[in-house]
Design an enzyme around this catalytic site. Sequence first.
Site, PDB file in Angstrom:
ATOM      1  N   ALA A 101       8.006  -2.509  -2.447  1.00 12.98           N
ATOM      2  CA  ALA A 101       8.714  -1.541  -1.615  1.00 12.98           C
ATOM      3  C   ALA A 101       8.415  -1.846  -0.155  1.00 12.98           C
ATOM      4  CB  ALA A 101       8.301  -0.114  -1.968  1.00 12.98           C
ATOM      5  N   CYS A 102       9.153  -1.180   0.726  1.00  9.30           N
ATOM      6  CA  CYS A 102       8.931  -1.348   2.159  1.00  9.30           C
ATOM      7  C   CYS A 102       7.588  -0.736   2.553  1.00  9.30           C
ATOM      8  CB  CYS A 102      10.043  -0.662   2.938  1.00  9.30           C
ATOM      9  SG  CYS A 102      11.712  -1.213   2.526  1.00  9.30           S
ATOM     10  N   GLY A 103       7.128  -1.086   3.750  1.00 13.52           N
ATOM     11  CA  GLY A 103       5.934  -0.462   4.311  1.00 13.52           C
ATOM     12  C   GLY A 103       6.331   0.489   5.416  1.00 13.52           C
TER      13      GLY A 103
END
Length: 267
Positions: free
Chosen positions: A11-13
């Site tokens: 997932a994105c940060g």
Amino acid sequence: PEERVIGEKDACGVGMMANMTKPPNHELLQAILRACSCMEHRGACSSGMDQTIQMCGGDDSGDGAGILTQIPWELFSEDVQIPAEDRAQCAVGMVFFSKDATLRTQLKSRLEETLEGEGFRVLGYRICQTDSSVLGRNSAASEPWIEQIFVEHPSLQGDKLESKLYLARRKAEIGQNMDDFYIASFSSRTITYKGMLKSSALIAYYKDFANPLFKIQFGLWHRRFSTNTMPKWPLAQPFRFIGHNGEINTIQGNYNWATARSATFEH
């Protein structure tokens, strides 16, 4: 396969930092940029991550990174003279324009016409200084011309001003190609600095970040991991109000909705 997607954990940060008990300061911006650079492991690069790029002949273009902060009026006052007492009725737009000078002139004229039609007065533009040497091949090939536009409304401020800015932006975007004209943010409160690059390159790309007059009390940062869409400058985050990391969850949600409705399928 569905099982592989549901088991995916990438997932994105995303993160946020704020200190509302102290005046705006440059040190908080530096801390936010350091935190954003630490999110590099949450993102991706075209054709390979850092340690394998040279080996695989890949490209060092990131999926996207950026920060959203309050407007650093003290920084902008060096180029656009706006008295402090008038700032409540003013706003800043972060605009990605085409690098074609003729097209950019046309796009600016249309933008100004739209804004004036909504009651705004255009105060001027400010070219956002950048360092393109930190970009990867794909990112550099699609890099926009970045400028900030400053506007003033004679009677609106607060939420009413924000609503009018939203309507004006939406009208300006009608019929436009996102690759030639994109408003990354347009607000009297916040501004977004972002791009199709790595979080570790963000701090060097925007030269404003090195200016000690860039003072803030809060900031939201994001490092993108692109799963549903190909990386693009406009698709980097944060967006105008939020930063999210839900693309994998979106895929899983689509599977769930399809399964729930499978009894109604004819084929």
